[in-house]
Motif scaffolding. Structure first.
Motif, short mmCIF file in Angstrom:
data_model
loop_
_atom_site.label_atom_id
_atom_site.label_comp_id
_atom_site.label_asym_id
_atom_site.label_seq_id
_atom_site.Cartn_x
_atom_site.Cartn_y
_atom_site.Cartn_z
N LYS A 187 0.85 -1.19 0.00
CA LYS A 187 0.00 0.00 0.00
C LYS A 187 0.89 1.24 0.00
O LYS A 187 1.82 1.35 0.78
CB LYS A 187 -0.92 -0.01 1.22
CG LYS A 187 -1.92 1.14 1.21
CD LYS A 187 -2.97 0.96 2.28
CE LYS A 187 -3.99 2.07 2.28
NZ LYS A 187 -4.72 2.24 1.04
N GLY A 188 0.60 2.16 -0.91
CA GLY A 188 1.40 3.35 -1.04
C GLY A 188 2.62 3.18 -1.93
O GLY A 188 3.33 4.15 -2.21
N ILE A 189 2.88 1.95 -2.36
CA ILE A 189 3.99 1.67 -3.28
C ILE A 189 3.43 1.28 -4.64
O ILE A 189 3.72 1.90 -5.65
CB ILE A 189 4.89 0.54 -2.72
CG1 ILE A 189 5.48 0.94 -1.37
CG2 ILE A 189 5.98 0.20 -3.73
CD1 ILE A 189 6.20 -0.18 -0.65
N SER A 199 0.08 0.70 -7.12
CA SER A 199 -1.17 1.46 -7.28
C SER A 199 -2.34 0.81 -6.52
O SER A 199 -2.46 -0.41 -6.47
CB SER A 199 -1.54 1.59 -8.76
OG SER A 199 -2.09 0.39 -9.26
N ASP A 200 -3.17 1.67 -5.93
CA ASP A 200 -4.35 1.19 -5.21
C ASP A 200 -5.26 0.37 -6.12
O ASP A 200 -5.81 -0.64 -5.69
CB ASP A 200 -5.14 2.36 -4.62
CG ASP A 200 -4.43 3.02 -3.45
OD1 ASP A 200 -3.49 2.40 -2.89
OD2 ASP A 200 -4.82 4.15 -3.10
N GLU A 207 11.45 0.13 -2.93
CA GLU A 207 10.60 1.01 -2.13
C GLU A 207 9.91 0.29 -0.96
O GLU A 207 9.24 0.93 -0.16
CB GLU A 207 9.52 1.64 -3.01
CG GLU A 207 10.06 2.62 -4.02
CD GLU A 207 8.96 3.27 -4.82
OE1 GLU A 207 7.99 3.79 -4.21
OE2 GLU A 207 9.06 3.26 -6.05
#
Length: 165
Positions: free
Chosen positions: A30-32, A34-35, A129
């Motif tokens: 999450k946040g890396i 795409s949703d 990431e």
């Protein structure tokens, strides 16, 4: 007292492994990633893939809690590019069981299993990431490779970490 054990996965574990696989992706990435891509992932779709894997020859092991639930899993084998010896293909653990020593136990189990099969090293790919990469760094790897990987149509940088066994 330990409240789990690690054992070889069997076909009936496909649902539990799929649950761990999808839900850990949704929390870890999450946040890396795409949703939209994360929301598109379903346990049902992943179950089909895991059923196929687990009915064949495989080296997938689960962390089973004493209530029968699967908290995590690890999958290992020969390094795919044949540049090194062993590879950790996947290691996932539900968020609520992280930071309790289970991830370390699964990782050390993978290392030991590969060593027992005659491998002297193990490659692990991790997204640059991904903040969980520091878990791997605690085992003192050497960054030996880098590559781009496409996930959901977007490109990400990966690091290949090599561990001596």
């Amino acid at each position: 007292m330990k409240k789990y054990h690690i054992r070889k996965a069997k076909p009936s574990d496909a649902d539990g492994i799929s649950n761990v696989h999808i839900n850990s992706w949704k929390t870890t990435y999450k946040g890396i990633v795409s949703d939209g891509y994360l929301e598109s992932l379903t346990v049902e779709d992943r179950r089909v893939k895991w059923e196929a894997i687990l009915t064949g020859s495989h080296q997938t092991y689960v962390c089973e809690l004493y209530n029968g639930d699967i908290a995590g899993f690890v999958s290992i084998g020969k390094e795919r590019d044949e540049q090194f010896e062993g590879e950790l293909y996947a290691i996932y653990l539900l968020k609520e069981y992280q930071r309790h020593g289970i991830g370390s136990a699964l990782f050390k189990f993978a290392m030991s299993a590969l060593k027992s099969k005659g491998h002297s090293n193990m490659l692990v790919w991790v997204l640059k990431e991904n903040p969980s990469k520091y878990f791997y760094y605690s085992f003192k790897p050497v960054v030996v490779k880098q590559q781009k990987i496409s996930i959901g149509g977007d490109d990400y940088d990966e690091e290949g970490l090599l561990f001596n066994l």
